[in-house]
Scaffold this active site. Structure first.
Site, PDB file in Angstrom:
ATOM      1  N   GLU A 233      -9.678   5.871   7.170  1.00  0.00           N
ATOM      2  CA  GLU A 233      -8.234   6.088   7.056  1.00  0.00           C
ATOM      3  C   GLU A 233      -7.811   7.342   6.293  1.00  0.00           C
ATOM      4  OE1 GLU A 233      -6.441   1.615   7.033  1.00  0.00           O
ATOM      5  OE2 GLU A 233      -7.611   2.207   5.288  1.00  0.00           O
TER       6      GLU A 233
ATOM      7  N   ARG B 298       0.837  -1.210   0.000  1.00  0.00           N
ATOM      8  CA  ARG B 298       0.000   0.000   0.000  1.00  0.00           C
ATOM      9  C   ARG B 298       0.869   1.257   0.000  1.00  0.00           C
ATOM     10  NH1 ARG B 298      -5.603   1.485   1.039  1.00  0.00           N
ATOM     11  NH2 ARG B 298      -6.137  -0.715   0.896  1.00  0.00           N
TER      12      ARG B 298
END
Length: 783
Positions: A732, A327
């Site tokens: 997030e 990520r």
């Protein structure tokens, strides 16, 4: 029921009625305030409950020569002491790679690694006894930093590399160059409720585990494997957590397994509750990263070539370090189109806690590097940072060629141009920039800094098959509704949003819908509540179940009242069927008598996702969430003290399911991200012991650290992706918004050298780090 009754609203108003998009309070808000919300430690203890504590390693890397536990057994109240030899099944709690023992065997690999479990009559007795073990060691060399791991080629997974274009050739053609390094520290999750599991043995070798966890299904698997039970014999339940932030995604497994193994052996209920110091010493945190970068750019600030090597401190085992690194690689671009890139990522194996998921899951660590670089380019060219950012933005959605990420996914929903333009105007950015410069020109010690940073964050799990969810919806004969889904509530409001979705789908007030505890015996094979997908996945699954019930009731009402199904409207607990109105409860009661099924399951799998791990290309995200923030700080260049003066942030939540909850989530994420980048410093001594392992030594932001002007707003947008009611995730992505705080501090430090020098500011930007950067700028100016 069949008699004509007066409608509570017109048909037109009924068709426009909605429970989604409303500012409903959190479903447990009153319970939280009154202290009546039940957490795992609040569950009434069954008769005979015993308490466990972990015996942990004082060494960072050592072979166990001998371990005498007799002094532990001799302590008051001790019932038993267990080691890895007492685990009947698999001694492993690694979520992906099986390299993470529940209890250490022949050697230990970090200070704080669990070696044995003490079971006693009370919590304090167990903790005191755990310190009495007599152990002989053979100490081994320890690797403690990412740089040392890279130099030793010590990795928990093979290094990753993603290339697009030809970076080497692009560098040759680039007009300007820069290279540098950056250190960004890790972060402790610091959930208010620590790790805890309460295991109760059941008949027929069954085990019921109450666990504060974001991933009940994984806890079920770990406990089943440790006990050598089939999964159906293990029930894991979680009503709510007092915070998770990723720290309870995989690392709650050790606590669940230890409690369950003890309970199974002793046939007694066993509770394992971590003290804050033990929790911080044992569990992993956000990965710290070390970067080395080289960048080519033109005179307008356009990035023409990029090469970056990022090394994380993974800790002693793999845990989730591989997907975190993935990520980070996928978010290095943030909001910028990068034509020619060479990105390398390594997860360094170190003799420290095994780092794990943390809100953002590598995304913040990937994006902070490019923002630091863009800030540097602007200073080198004497340009405003915002102008350099705009030059590098991904193209608009109809602009071919500049709308494909380095991993091959087309950016189809880009609103960063419009969002940043709105924030720039609303925050008076240009005027404030002039005011900051004017202040600094007459202030030799106190310096102000201003920065604006954007966010683009992909929403979905890196691993495609995790993007699925299930739900159950029950309608009772009084018209009340119970929903159960696979997501876990950790304060973020997932249950509130899912209940809103169900209420909206059935046309009833939110007060009529209740969510029950997440339970592996109800919805099986669930994914973790993580990756900002909780409401997206579970909301869609619950909507699917509720839609099935809506259809059944609609067909029953149509048959009963001789009205086409499409003409029937459910709104605010009233059913409008032509000339007839009745209550939802009365319709349900009649449907039950007619033997209409009043419960349903629902399922959802995110479409269109793909990922090739080998080439690091594909479409890993369903959509992107966007945002931007402007922060203003003031820094004392003699002490390193600083204060956040003003924040303006704009966040793209799509068609928000609940604006009040979403704004709260953005506010919380901003302050938490600010803490990561400024005050929350993790420090290990030369022996590998974490010295910042309590609130006395680890500084999370407090109310006094919040700015007087904290202006958070939601950007009006509709998700083009078919998400739940076209909303967007808010878990997030907002954590990246406080990049502007860190870069505002760097901007203030830069003013010491009249913005001629790029301050080498590390994160977290503690007072010490700020003073180091100030001195570095002064030294370079005077050289």
């Amino acid at each position: 029921m069949n008699s004509k009754s007066e409608a509570f609203m017109t048909i037109g108003a009924a068709k426009g009625w909605a429970e989604v998009g409303q500012n409903h309070p959190h479903e447990s808000a009153i319970l939280h305030v009154l202290g009546e919300a039940t957490y795992t430690d609040d569950i009434p203890e069954a008769q005979g409950t015993l308490h466990a504590a972990l015996g942990t390693s004082p060494k960072a890397h050592a072979r166990i020569i001998s371990m005498n536990l007799d002094p532990v057994r001799a302590m008051p109240g001790v019932v038993d002491v267990l080691t890895y030899k007492d685990i009947p099944g698999t001694n492993d709690c690694g979520p992906i790679i099986h390299d993470d023992p529940i209890l250490a065997e022949e050697k230990v690999e970090y200070v704080g690694q669990p070696m044995f479990v003490v079971i006693a009559k009370t919590h304090d007795q167990a903790r005191h006894a755990a310190r009495k073990a007599e152990i002989q060691w053979e100490e081994l060399p320890a690797i403690l930093t990412p740089e040392a791991a890279r130099d030793a080629q010590s990795f928990v997974v093979p290094p990753m590399r993603l290339e697009r274009g030809n970076a080497a050739e692009a560098f040759k053609k680039s007009k300007n160059f820069l290279k540098g390094t950056l250190h960004v520290g890790g972060q402790e999750q610091f959930y208010l409720e620590g790790q805890i599991s309460y295991a109760l043995p059941k008949e027929g070798n069954g085990m019921h585990v109450y666990c504060s966890t974001q991933h009940p299904t994984e806890m079920q698997h770990v406990v089943a494997h440790a006990l050598h039970y089939p999964s159906h014999a293990v029930q894991v339940e979680c009503r709510r957590m007092g915070g998770g932030f990723g720290g309870k995604e995989s690392q709650s497994a050790l606590w669940a397994a230890c409690a369950a193994v003890a309970a199974a052996k002793l046939r007694k209920p066993v509770k394992l509750r971590a003290d804050r110091d033990d929790d911080m010493m044992v569990t992993g945190k956000r990965h710290c990263f070390y970067y080395e970068y080289e960048i080519g750019y033109d005179d307008n600030g356009l990035i023409t070539a990029a090469k970056v090597e990022m090394v994380s401190r993974a800790g002693f085992s793999a845990d989730l370090s591989a997907p975190v690194a993935t990520r980070a690689v996928c978010h290095f671009d943030n909001t910028y189109y990068l034509s020619d890139v060479d990105i390398r990522a390594m997860a360094g194996k170190t003799n420290t806690q095994s780092n794990t998921a943390f809100r953002g899951f590598g995304g913040p660590q990937g994006a902070i590097c490019i923002e630091y670089i863009v800030d540097e380019i602007a200073r080198n060219l004497g340009m405003d940072q915002l102008d350099v950012r705009k030059v590098n933005f991904y193209g608009r959605n109809d602009e071919e060629g500049r709308n494909v990420t380095q991993y091959g996914q087309k950016v189809k929903d880009n609103v960063i141009h419009e969002l940043v333009a709105q924030l720039e105007a609303d925050s008076n950015y240009r005027e404030r920039r002039k005011a900051v410069d004017a202040f600094n020109a007459t202030s030799p010690v106190l310096k102000k800094g201003l920065a604006i940073t954007p966010v683009k964050f992909g929403i979905a799990f890196n691993v495609t098959h995790f993007n699925q969810a299930g739900a159950l919806v029950h309608i009772y004969t009084d018209g009340s509704v119970l929903v159960n889904h696979g997501g876990t509530e950790m304060g973020q409001g997932i249950n509130t949003k899912v209940c809103q979705v169900v209420a909206h789908e059935l046309g009833i007030p939110l007060a009529k819908v209740r969510a029950s505890a997440t339970d592996t015996s109800k919805v099986a094979n669930t994914s973790a509540t993580a990756a900002s997908t909780g409401a997206d996945l579970n909301g869609k699954a619950a909507q699917d179940a509720a839609a099935t019930l809506n259809k059944r009731l609609r067909e029953f009402a149509a048959k009963t009242y001789n009205v086409p199904p499409e003409d029937i409207v459910f709104a605010a607990g009233i059913v409008y069927a032509g000339e007839v109105t009745t209550t939802f409860a009365d319709l349900v009661a009649a449907a039950y008598l007619a033997r209409v099924q009043l419960w349903s399951d629902g399922f959802y799998a995110t479409p269109g996702l793909s990922w090739d791990r080998a080439s690091m290309t594909g479409n890993p995200f369903g959509y992107y969430a966007y945002g931007a923030s402007v922060s203003e700080v003031i820094v004392d260049t003699l002490t390193g003290e600083w204060k956040l003066l003003d924040v303006n942030a704009l966040y793209d939540a799509g068609n928000s399911l609940n604006p009040a909850i979403d704004v709260g989530q953005v506010e919380g994420a901003f302050i938490q991200g600010m803490g990561w980048l400024t005050t929350e410093e993790l420090w290990w001594n030369k022996s590998g012991k974490l010295m910042t392992h309590a609130p006395s030594t680890y500084k999370i932001p407090a109310v006094s650290d919040c700015p007087d002007n904290f202006n958070i707003r939601l950007f009006k947008n509709r998700n083009p992706f078919d998400s739940i009611h076209r909303s967007k995730a808010v878990g997030e992505p907002p954590l990246l918004l406080p990049f502007s705080v860190f870069l505002a501090i760097r901007n203030a430090v830069s003013s010491v050298g009249d913005h001629k020098v790029n301050p080498p500011l590390r994160a977290p930007a503690t007072s010490e780090a700020i003073l180091d950067a100030v001195e570095a700028v002064k030294a370079k100016v005077s050289a």
